[in-house]
Scaffold this motif. Sequence first.
Motif, PDB file in Angstrom:
ATOM      1  N   ASP A   2       0.866  -1.175   0.000  1.00 44.95           N
ATOM      2  CA  ASP A   2       0.000   0.000   0.000  1.00 44.95           C
ATOM      3  C   ASP A   2       0.904   1.226   0.000  1.00 44.95           C
ATOM      4  N   SER A   3       1.204   1.752  -1.173  1.00 46.12           N
ATOM      5  CA  SER A   3       2.171   2.842  -1.280  1.00 46.12           C
ATOM      6  C   SER A   3       1.725   4.115  -0.565  1.00 46.12           C
ATOM      7  N   GLN A   4       0.467   4.232  -0.246  1.00 49.07           N
ATOM      8  CA  GLN A   4      -0.015   5.395   0.499  1.00 49.07           C
ATOM      9  C   GLN A   4       0.244   5.255   1.998  1.00 49.07           C
ATOM     10  N   ASN A   5       0.224   4.027   2.489  1.00 47.27           N
ATOM     11  CA  ASN A   5       0.314   3.799   3.927  1.00 47.27           C
ATOM     12  C   ASN A   5       1.551   3.029   4.369  1.00 47.27           C
ATOM     13  N   ASP A   6       2.351   2.543   3.428  1.00 49.04           N
ATOM     14  CA  ASP A   6       3.559   1.797   3.762  1.00 49.04           C
ATOM     15  C   ASP A   6       4.797   2.620   3.436  1.00 49.04           C
ATOM     16  N   LYS A   7       5.865   2.324   4.138  1.00 48.29           N
ATOM     17  CA  LYS A   7       7.117   3.041   3.933  1.00 48.29           C
ATOM     18  C   LYS A   7       8.282   2.094   4.200  1.00 48.29           C
ATOM     19  N   CYS A   8       9.366   2.350   3.510  1.00 49.42           N
ATOM     20  CA  CYS A   8      10.591   1.588   3.699  1.00 49.42           C
ATOM     21  C   CYS A   8      11.729   2.570   3.918  1.00 49.42           C
ATOM     22  N   GLY A 124       6.894  -1.137   6.441  1.00 43.10           N
ATOM     23  CA  GLY A 124       5.547  -1.360   6.949  1.00 43.10           C
ATOM     24  C   GLY A 124       4.802  -0.052   7.090  1.00 43.10           C
ATOM     25  N   ASN A 125       3.937   0.010   8.079  1.00 46.27           N
ATOM     26  CA  ASN A 125       3.071   1.153   8.290  1.00 46.27           C
ATOM     27  C   ASN A 125       3.868   2.453   8.365  1.00 46.27           C
ATOM     28  N   LYS A 126       3.507   3.389   7.484  1.00 48.72           N
ATOM     29  CA  LYS A 126       4.223   4.661   7.365  1.00 48.72           C
ATOM     30  C   LYS A 126       4.270   5.429   8.686  1.00 48.72           C
ATOM     31  N   LYS A 127       3.162   5.461   9.416  1.00 54.49           N
ATOM     32  CA  LYS A 127       3.137   6.195  10.682  1.00 54.49           C
ATOM     33  C   LYS A 127       4.122   5.607  11.690  1.00 54.49           C
ATOM     34  N   GLN A 128       4.196   4.284  11.737  1.00 54.09           N
ATOM     35  CA  GLN A 128       5.126   3.649  12.667  1.00 54.09           C
ATOM     36  C   GLN A 128       6.578   3.899  12.255  1.00 54.09           C
ATOM     37  N   VAL A 129       6.855   3.764  10.965  1.00 53.81           N
ATOM     38  CA  VAL A 129       8.222   4.015  10.485  1.00 53.81           C
ATOM     39  C   VAL A 129       8.608   5.465  10.757  1.00 53.81           C
ATOM     40  N   ASN A 130       7.692   6.395  10.481  1.00 56.16           N
ATOM     41  CA  ASN A 130       7.969   7.810  10.732  1.00 56.16           C
ATOM     42  C   ASN A 130       8.161   8.101  12.218  1.00 56.16           C
ATOM     43  N   LYS A 131       7.434   7.401  13.064  1.00 57.11           N
ATOM     44  CA  LYS A 131       7.575   7.595  14.510  1.00 57.11           C
ATOM     45  C   LYS A 131       9.007   7.287  14.953  1.00 57.11           C
ATOM     46  N   LEU A 132       9.604   6.305  14.315  1.00 56.22           N
ATOM     47  CA  LEU A 132      10.966   5.902  14.658  1.00 56.22           C
ATOM     48  C   LEU A 132      12.042   6.725  13.959  1.00 56.22           C
ATOM     49  N   THR A 133      11.750   7.187  12.736  1.00 60.07           N
ATOM     50  CA  THR A 133      12.831   7.760  11.911  1.00 60.07           C
ATOM     51  C   THR A 133      12.531   9.141  11.351  1.00 60.07           C
ATOM     52  N   GLY A 134      11.365   9.694  11.670  1.00 59.61           N
ATOM     53  CA  GLY A 134      10.921  10.945  11.042  1.00 59.61           C
ATOM     54  C   GLY A 134      11.857  12.118  11.189  1.00 59.61           C
TER      55      GLY A 134
END
Length: 140
Positions: A2-8, A124-134
């Motif tokens: 889900d390219s809108q909600n996932d991030k790597c 995975g989930n963009k919000k979670q990835v951003n929470k860690l690395t934003g």
Amino acid sequence: MDSQNDKCVMVIDENLPLGIIANTAAVLGITLGKQHPEILGPDVLDGTMNNHLGITAIPVPILKGNAQIIKELRSRLYTEEFQQLTVVDFSDVAQSCNDYEDFTQKISRTDEENLQYFGIAMYGNKKQVNKLTGSMGLLR
């Protein structure tokens, strides 16, 4: 995917020698691609009809970290809050081995607290990835 909600993203120790940084990124990318083949686009033809194998269809920013930051990230990624993310790590134990059997033997005798992480990838989930690395900057 889900390219809108996932991030790597990858976070690599910026203090490592360039060759180790490149090797770390390659290993993380290969492993992540195996775990999530859906992030790869299809093969394409160029204007002269030569085939080019598919590459990642999503951006993969490489962020700068250091040994302590990556260790703290890895620790947080073991928690229940982030268990839905796919995590790939690359450590001093892995980098020092000549083959996979050597790696599996060494890693099985090494406590996690004694690992020095060179890099980590998460997907995975963009919000979670951003929470860690934003707030992390790009490795340049």
